[in-house]
Structures are given as structure tokens and as C-alpha cells.
Design a protein around this motif. Sequence first.
Motif, PDB file in Angstrom:
ATOM      1  N   SER A  62       5.589  -6.315 -21.830  1.00 54.37           N
ATOM      2  CA  SER A  62       5.533  -4.848 -21.826  1.00 54.37           C
ATOM      3  C   SER A  62       6.524  -4.277 -22.834  1.00 54.37           C
ATOM      4  O   SER A  62       6.271  -3.251 -23.445  1.00 54.37           O
ATOM      5  CB  SER A  62       5.772  -4.302 -20.421  1.00 54.37           C
ATOM      6  OG  SER A  62       7.114  -4.480 -20.081  1.00 54.37           O
ATOM      7  N   LEU A  63       7.643  -4.992 -23.074  1.00 57.54           N
ATOM      8  CA  LEU A  63       8.587  -4.547 -24.114  1.00 57.54           C
ATOM      9  C   LEU A  63       7.942  -4.600 -25.495  1.00 57.54           C
ATOM     10  O   LEU A  63       8.277  -3.840 -26.385  1.00 57.54           O
ATOM     11  CB  LEU A  63       9.838  -5.429 -24.097  1.00 57.54           C
ATOM     12  CG  LEU A  63      10.825  -5.148 -22.965  1.00 57.54           C
ATOM     13  CD1 LEU A  63      11.977  -6.133 -23.037  1.00 57.54           C
ATOM     14  CD2 LEU A  63      11.338  -3.718 -23.059  1.00 57.54           C
ATOM     15  N   MET A  64       6.995  -5.540 -25.650  1.00 59.41           N
ATOM     16  CA  MET A  64       6.321  -5.689 -26.942  1.00 59.41           C
ATOM     17  C   MET A  64       5.166  -4.689 -27.078  1.00 59.41           C
ATOM     18  O   MET A  64       4.364  -4.778 -27.987  1.00 59.41           O
ATOM     19  CB  MET A  64       5.759  -7.100 -27.100  1.00 59.41           C
ATOM     20  CG  MET A  64       6.800  -8.179 -27.191  1.00 59.41           C
ATOM     21  SD  MET A  64       7.770  -7.968 -28.660  1.00 59.41           S
ATOM     22  CE  MET A  64       9.398  -8.245 -28.042  1.00 59.41           C
ATOM     23  N   GLY A  65       5.033  -3.807 -26.124  1.00 56.74           N
ATOM     24  CA  GLY A  65       4.002  -2.777 -26.229  1.00 56.74           C
ATOM     25  C   GLY A  65       2.665  -3.188 -25.651  1.00 56.74           C
ATOM     26  O   GLY A  65       1.629  -2.614 -25.976  1.00 56.74           O
ATOM     27  N   ILE A  66       2.640  -4.214 -24.789  1.00 54.00           N
ATOM     28  CA  ILE A  66       1.381  -4.603 -24.157  1.00 54.00           C
ATOM     29  C   ILE A  66       1.267  -3.880 -22.816  1.00 54.00           C
ATOM     30  O   ILE A  66       2.227  -3.859 -22.041  1.00 54.00           O
ATOM     31  CB  ILE A  66       1.340  -6.124 -23.937  1.00 54.00           C
ATOM     32  CG1 ILE A  66       1.305  -6.833 -25.289  1.00 54.00           C
ATOM     33  CG2 ILE A  66       0.123  -6.525 -23.108  1.00 54.00           C
ATOM     34  CD1 ILE A  66       1.452  -8.313 -25.194  1.00 54.00           C
ATOM     35  N   ALA A  67       0.126  -3.272 -22.580  1.00 54.88           N
ATOM     36  CA  ALA A  67      -0.065  -2.580 -21.303  1.00 54.88           C
ATOM     37  C   ALA A  67      -0.353  -3.631 -20.241  1.00 54.88           C
ATOM     38  O   ALA A  67      -1.504  -4.006 -20.011  1.00 54.88           O
ATOM     39  CB  ALA A  67      -1.203  -1.586 -21.395  1.00 54.88           C
ATOM     40  N   THR A  68       0.706  -4.153 -19.611  1.00 54.35           N
ATOM     41  CA  THR A  68       0.531  -5.306 -18.717  1.00 54.35           C
ATOM     42  C   THR A  68      -0.442  -5.015 -17.578  1.00 54.35           C
ATOM     43  O   THR A  68      -1.255  -5.863 -17.236  1.00 54.35           O
ATOM     44  CB  THR A  68       1.875  -5.760 -18.116  1.00 54.35           C
ATOM     45  OG1 THR A  68       2.621  -4.605 -17.789  1.00 54.35           O
ATOM     46  CG2 THR A  68       2.641  -6.629 -19.052  1.00 54.35           C
ATOM     47  N   ASP A  69      -0.336  -3.819 -16.974  1.00 58.62           N
ATOM     48  CA  ASP A  69      -1.233  -3.493 -15.866  1.00 58.62           C
ATOM     49  C   ASP A  69      -2.690  -3.627 -16.278  1.00 58.62           C
ATOM     50  O   ASP A  69      -3.511  -4.183 -15.549  1.00 58.62           O
ATOM     51  CB  ASP A  69      -0.967  -2.066 -15.365  1.00 58.62           C
ATOM     52  CG  ASP A  69       0.208  -2.044 -14.401  1.00 58.62           C
ATOM     53  OD1 ASP A  69       0.614  -3.154 -13.977  1.00 58.62           O
ATOM     54  OD2 ASP A  69       0.709  -0.962 -14.095  1.00 58.62           O
ATOM     55  N   LYS A  70      -3.000  -3.110 -17.447  1.00 57.07           N
ATOM     56  CA  LYS A  70      -4.374  -3.171 -17.947  1.00 57.07           C
ATOM     57  C   LYS A  70      -4.812  -4.620 -18.147  1.00 57.07           C
ATOM     58  O   LYS A  70      -5.929  -5.005 -17.815  1.00 57.07           O
ATOM     59  CB  LYS A  70      -4.450  -2.435 -19.289  1.00 57.07           C
ATOM     60  CG  LYS A  70      -5.290  -1.170 -19.220  1.00 57.07           C
ATOM     61  CD  LYS A  70      -5.549  -0.680 -20.631  1.00 57.07           C
ATOM     62  CE  LYS A  70      -5.838   0.807 -20.604  1.00 57.07           C
ATOM     63  NZ  LYS A  70      -5.549   1.438 -21.901  1.00 57.07           N
ATOM     64  N   ILE A  71      -3.914  -5.418 -18.713  1.00 62.25           N
ATOM     65  CA  ILE A  71      -4.261  -6.810 -19.008  1.00 62.25           C
ATOM     66  C   ILE A  71      -4.508  -7.572 -17.695  1.00 62.25           C
ATOM     67  O   ILE A  71      -5.475  -8.328 -17.563  1.00 62.25           O
ATOM     68  CB  ILE A  71      -3.128  -7.486 -19.811  1.00 62.25           C
ATOM     69  CG1 ILE A  71      -2.968  -6.804 -21.168  1.00 62.25           C
ATOM     70  CG2 ILE A  71      -3.408  -8.963 -19.998  1.00 62.25           C
ATOM     71  CD1 ILE A  71      -4.183  -6.860 -22.041  1.00 62.25           C
ATOM     72  N   ILE A  72      -3.644  -7.322 -16.719  1.00 60.46           N
ATOM     73  CA  ILE A  72      -3.807  -8.024 -15.442  1.00 60.46           C
ATOM     74  C   ILE A  72      -5.119  -7.596 -14.782  1.00 60.46           C
ATOM     75  O   ILE A  72      -5.883  -8.416 -14.277  1.00 60.46           O
ATOM     76  CB  ILE A  72      -2.591  -7.757 -14.530  1.00 60.46           C
ATOM     77  CG1 ILE A  72      -1.367  -8.446 -15.149  1.00 60.46           C
ATOM     78  CG2 ILE A  72      -2.830  -8.297 -13.126  1.00 60.46           C
ATOM     79  CD1 ILE A  72      -0.080  -8.178 -14.419  1.00 60.46           C
TER      80      ILE A  72
ATOM     81  N   ARG B   2      -2.048 -14.194 -22.660  1.00 57.75           N
ATOM     82  CA  ARG B   2      -1.091 -15.297 -22.719  1.00 57.75           C
ATOM     83  C   ARG B   2       0.332 -14.764 -22.751  1.00 57.75           C
ATOM     84  O   ARG B   2       1.243 -15.336 -22.167  1.00 57.75           O
ATOM     85  CB  ARG B   2      -1.381 -16.171 -23.929  1.00 57.75           C
ATOM     86  CG  ARG B   2      -2.526 -17.167 -23.659  1.00 57.75           C
ATOM     87  CD  ARG B   2      -2.828 -18.010 -24.880  1.00 57.75           C
ATOM     88  NE  ARG B   2      -3.427 -17.224 -25.939  1.00 57.75           N
ATOM     89  CZ  ARG B   2      -3.162 -17.397 -27.231  1.00 57.75           C
ATOM     90  NH1 ARG B   2      -2.333 -18.325 -27.615  1.00 57.75           N
ATOM     91  NH2 ARG B   2      -3.750 -16.631 -28.129  1.00 57.75           N
ATOM     92  N   ALA B   3       0.497 -13.631 -23.418  1.00 57.63           N
ATOM     93  CA  ALA B   3       1.824 -13.027 -23.466  1.00 57.63           C
ATOM     94  C   ALA B   3       2.259 -12.603 -22.064  1.00 57.63           C
ATOM     95  O   ALA B   3       3.388 -12.872 -21.646  1.00 57.63           O
ATOM     96  CB  ALA B   3       1.809 -11.823 -24.402  1.00 57.63           C
ATOM     97  N   VAL B   4       1.335 -11.985 -21.339  1.00 59.67           N
ATOM     98  CA  VAL B   4       1.656 -11.549 -19.971  1.00 59.67           C
ATOM     99  C   VAL B   4       1.981 -12.754 -19.109  1.00 59.67           C
ATOM    100  O   VAL B   4       2.902 -12.744 -18.301  1.00 59.67           O
ATOM    101  CB  VAL B   4       0.484 -10.743 -19.378  1.00 59.67           C
ATOM    102  CG1 VAL B   4       0.712 -10.502 -17.891  1.00 59.67           C
ATOM    103  CG2 VAL B   4       0.325  -9.434 -20.104  1.00 59.67           C
ATOM    104  N   SER B   5       1.216 -13.828 -19.319  1.00 59.26           N
ATOM    105  CA  SER B   5       1.435 -15.037 -18.540  1.00 59.26           C
ATOM    106  C   SER B   5       2.832 -15.601 -18.818  1.00 59.26           C
ATOM    107  O   SER B   5       3.469 -16.165 -17.937  1.00 59.26           O
ATOM    108  CB  SER B   5       0.340 -16.046 -18.880  1.00 59.26           C
ATOM    109  OG  SER B   5       0.864 -17.314 -19.116  1.00 59.26           O
TER     110      SER B   5
ATOM    111  N   LEU C  36       2.350  -5.293  -4.735  1.00 63.44           N
ATOM    112  CA  LEU C  36       3.268  -6.394  -4.435  1.00 63.44           C
ATOM    113  C   LEU C  36       3.768  -7.083  -5.697  1.00 63.44           C
ATOM    114  O   LEU C  36       4.375  -8.141  -5.623  1.00 63.44           O
ATOM    115  CB  LEU C  36       2.562  -7.424  -3.550  1.00 63.44           C
ATOM    116  CG  LEU C  36       2.162  -6.942  -2.163  1.00 63.44           C
ATOM    117  CD1 LEU C  36       1.266  -7.950  -1.502  1.00 63.44           C
ATOM    118  CD2 LEU C  36       3.400  -6.708  -1.322  1.00 63.44           C
ATOM    119  N   ARG C  37       3.458  -6.492  -6.856  1.00 61.39           N
ATOM    120  CA  ARG C  37       3.784  -7.145  -8.127  1.00 61.39           C
ATOM    121  C   ARG C  37       5.238  -7.604  -8.182  1.00 61.39           C
ATOM    122  O   ARG C  37       5.559  -8.668  -8.701  1.00 61.39           O
ATOM    123  CB  ARG C  37       3.467  -6.160  -9.260  1.00 61.39           C
ATOM    124  CG  ARG C  37       3.602  -6.680 -10.664  1.00 61.39           C
ATOM    125  CD  ARG C  37       2.438  -7.516 -11.119  1.00 61.39           C
ATOM    126  NE  ARG C  37       1.128  -6.961 -10.882  1.00 61.39           N
ATOM    127  CZ  ARG C  37       0.543  -6.029 -11.616  1.00 61.39           C
ATOM    128  NH1 ARG C  37       1.162  -5.484 -12.616  1.00 61.39           N
ATOM    129  NH2 ARG C  37      -0.675  -5.649 -11.342  1.00 61.39           N
TER     130      ARG C  37
END
Lengths: 300, 374
Positions: free
Chosen positions: A187-197, A177-180, A94-95
Motif C-alpha cells: 500500500s506504501l507503493m501505491g497499490i490499492a490493497t483492498d481492491k487487490i484482495i 504478488r506484492a500484496v502477498s 478481521l484483516r
Amino acid sequence: MLEFTQHIINGLSLGSIYALIALGYTMVFGILQLINFAHGDVFMLGAFIGMYSSRYFALDRNPSLGSLFIALGCAMIGCAAIGFCIEKLAYRPLRKSPRINILITAVGVSLFLEFSGQLLFGADPKFFPEIYKPSVNWSIGELVINPLQMIVLATALILMMVLQFIIFKTRLGRAMRAVSFSHEYASLMGIATDKIISSTFMLGSALAGAAGVLVGLVYPKVEPLMGVMPGLKAFVSAVLGGIGNVTGAAVGAITLGLAEEFLVGYWASTYRDALAFGILILILIFKPTGIFGVERIEKV
Amino acid sequence: MKILNLFLATAILSLSVISYSDSNEILVGEVGSLTGNEATFGTSTHNGIDLAFREVNKKGGVNGRMLKLLTLDDQGKPEEAALAVKKLITQTKVTAVLGEVASSRSLAMAPIAQRYKVTMLSPSSTNPKVTQLGDYIFRVCFIDPFQGHVMAKFALDTLKAKKVAILRDVKNDYSVGLANFFTDTFKKNGGTVLVDQSYSAGDIDFKSQLTAIRAKNPEAIFIPGYYTEVGLIARQARELGIKVPLLGGDGWDSPKLKEIGGSAIENSYFSNHYSEEDKSPQVVEFIKNYKEVYGSVPDGLAAMGYDAAKVLTLAMTRAKSLNGPDLRDSLAMTKDFAGVTGKITLDKSRNAVKSAVILKITNDGFKYQTTIHP
């Protein structure tokens, strides 16, 4: 005076219980802006995992701090795994949908856990084994302090600081904090958002698991619906302190614990739950951001 | 449409299965808290009833017809108890209903049984209001005015406690009633109630009430609640350094009380319907048979369930027919029935007049103290 001081001690220990649960609540909200209503039920599962693992390892035969840590470890790992599954199965699909959908799903997950708990564990209260027994109560004159409750208070404060450290001083925290701030930009900055969440959820659930074991130890009665009220109270605490703010959650929880204690001690126990929700309503009317909250400007 | 037809067909089929009954069987309904906060109340009572029915059936049933027990779980909730009794009466068409243990739940069930004119026999609901709801409602236990009187006299005469505190469960009709009756007798006989605190079933923290009680220095604390909360209350009372004995009623009667309360609950007293140490032949035989089937020593609620089932079957045996009014009239004539929990005679208000025992909680179980006659 004695009675008054004892009430303060009782209130602090009740508040620290709420604080333990509120920390996970508020962290998940802070990062994902999701009120995870299933948090109280993950707390319940933590208590049950703690109970079954203590029985399995026969920890109550040798009550010590070591046994407590083993049970805490089991519950935290178990709950982290449960948190991972909940996020993956219920929230991730549901993201991209409106936030209200996820909120309703959270209520659904909560009910699902409560009633599968009744099916799995039975609805009758179980006794939580005494895996750590403080030898004596500390007493100053007639003032009595249960060391167990001081452990709960200390754990709540330590976890609060650890969380602050993780969020503000580590790579993981920076990514959180970036994801928040924004899923897409992160994710554009190369952060694996799924993993972080996922890790945010696992961390929050592990905290709930630890709370479950400690509460089971202080109030040795565990049952599948035990997470409902404390979960709601923790939510109120988090809102009171400013939801999303880790220090705020602890302060809010202790305020609520003290308020309840004095209300019941000097007036009537019937209003105990009404007080918590009364506070929630007042806060939402007069200072929706809570004690420590900062106003957030949202683009609509 | 096809799906609808299929659905209707299944519904009709399942309905006919439910209402099907062998004319050679007598259906008796039971409503109990098999799960929930007071789960041992329901399971013990169920075991007692089941044992009684087995014995009756082994001896040829009621005038040649076998008894069949249908049990529904109410999870310890009054609203579920009301639904369950309605289902038993309207769908299963039971001849009589046994239950509940808790007065709050019996109070929810009684108006329904009364409306459909089906005899309802409560094994152990002690609140006086239960049987006042109609002439089809009976019980085989004593009522709270007597139980409150017993504990008040015991506190004054045996424990020599002149000043007590009360901690009652405000959500529970039984607890509120018993606390009031205790207060009446206690004050009339020269005692003082220093402080009257309350809690709500389901609470886990009682320290604020106990701190307020401690400040008044009572000589005993009367806690007419159910075992789950009482166990936690005892622990927290001892933690706060309150050393006086705790007193309670038959709601304490569960093996779980000792498990949750641990050593904190020791040296406290409660009134009950029977003591497992009683050496009368009925009790000895009952305990022996119960142990054979269920492998544990029966608590008071199992004994009450057993007696209720026996009283009901006896009334069925001598009734002219098993329709509502006949069974009611037959049950009302119960006199001097020698049960496990004492001689049972139902009075005009459909209550049993019986003696109570007082048990002391010790390290190895509930020990008999004394019997108090009405």
C-alpha cells in the motif's frame, strides 16, 4: 491391462474435478495466506446457480457447448459476487487480527453457507439439467472415455495456465504478488490493497463456480452439502502439491484422484476418504511444503 | 435474574404447550426423512399416512376420538431419528410411533420405543433385525431374507443370469443385509457371485468399482442401495459400456430414480411392495384418492405408509385401552387385513408375511412384471 488403463482414465477424470476446486483454494492461499474453508461451499453455490440459470434459460432444451458456456458464465459471475461479499463482510473486518481468527471465521462462513443452502434450496438432492450432451462416448476397443470428463480435464489445465498467466504476467498479478509479500509495503507503493484482495477472492470464487457447473454436469446430483467432501479433498490436493502453488494444486489433485481410483478399484471403497486424510497427515509430517512447495522463512 | 426468570417462564410455557393434548384426540408420532438424501421416502410415506388418517377421521375417528399426526423430520440421519422418537415419546407423549422407512434409522429408533413401551410400527423397514429389538416393534412389510430370495430367483429363473456382481452400500444396514440374503439364495441355487464391491452413501463417483465389475463380465449387477446413488451408478455403468440389467430392492422406489438415472436406468428390475398397475379395488381407490389430494401417482412407500396407518388405527379401535401393552397386544393380533399392498398378517416375530412384486423400469415408468408369493 484393459482394467488398469480404464482405472487410469477414471482416476484422471476424478483428479481433474479435485483440481478445478483446488486451483481457487491454492490461489487465495498463495496471495493471502488464508485457508478459505468456505471455498467448497462457494463451489456448491456455483452448482446451484448453474442449475437454476439453466432452468431459467431452459438450456437443457438445447444442449450444446453454447448452453454450457452460458451456465458457466452465470455461475462464475454469481460466485464472484458471492466471493466479494464474503470477503467484504466476513474477512475484511478481521484483516488486522491474528490469522487464527480469520481461519475460524472461514469455518463459520463455510457452515453458514451449508446450512443456509439447506434452508434455501432444501436438503434433498436435485437433478442437474443436461445442458451439454456429448453425442457418443469415445472408445478405443473396450476402453471408454467420456468426452465430458475430458472437457473437465482440459478446463482444469487451461484454467491453471490462465491463472499462471494472470499471476506472473499481468499488472493485477504483479499487484497480487506484492500484496502477498506485504500488505503494508504494497500500500506504501501505491497499490490499492483492498481492491487487490477483493479481486483475488472474486477470481478464486469464479473458479469454484466453474467447477460447480462442470461437476454438476458429470455427476448430475446437486445438494447443499456437496461441497464438503470435494472441498476437503481439494484442500488435501493443494497441500499435497504445495499450498500456494498453482501447478502443484493440479498435480496434487490428479495424484489424489489416481490414488483413490486404484485404492477403490483394487482394494476397498471404505478407505477412500481415509486415504486422502492419511496422505494429508503424512505430507504434514514429512514434507509440509508439499511436492512443489518452497520453504518460506517466517519471522516470528 | 429477571432474564433467567423470564427464560424459565417461557420454557415452562412452551413445555406445557407441547404436552397439551385434547382428550378427544389421539396423538400419533411419525419420524421420517422429509429432507435429505432419501427425501422422497419420507414425503411419500408421510402423504400415505396423512391420507389414511384423513379417511379415518372423516368416518368418525377411532371410537369417536380424532387422530392427530405429529411428524418430525430426521434429515435421513439415524442419530436425528433417535432424537426425534425420544422427543415424541417423552415430550409430546404420543400413543404410538410410525416410522422409519430406512432400516438404519428404524434400528436407531426401536430401542427407545421399546424402553418407553410405546408401540412402534415401521411401514417399510425390511432389515430383519428391526423387529428383533423388542416386542413393541412391528412392521407391515416383508423382510429382506424374502426380498433377497425373490431377486435371486428372478435373476436365475427369468433373466437366466448365472453369474452376477454385487455392489452394496456398506454404510447402510438394509443394503448389507439384502446383499447377504441375495448371495445366500443365489449360491444355493447354483449361481455364482463373481465380485462383491462396495460404496458408501453420499459417494458420487463409482467408476472404479464399476471398472472392476466390468472386468469380470457379469450377466447382471445387484445393487441393493437407495435411489440417489443407484441413479448415478446406472449412468456411470452405461458410460463404461456395461449393458447388463441392474437389479435392486424396494430402496429404488422413487420417481427421482428415473430423473437422476435417465435412460441409463431403463431395462433394470427391482422388487417392490406394490405396483400402481394393480387392478384390485383397494389399489384403484387408493390411487384415485391419493391423486385427488397430492396430484401425483403414489409410489410403493406411500402405499406402505397408508397401510401402516390403517393397520395401526384398526388395532387402536379394537384395543382394550390405548396404553402401551394393550395397544401392543391388539396390534399383534392383526390378521388378514386387506391393504393396498396385499393381505397383511403379522406373525409371531411381528413381521408381515406378504408377496412381493417385481417391476421393470421402462421409458414410461415402472412396469409390473410378476408377483412372487412367500
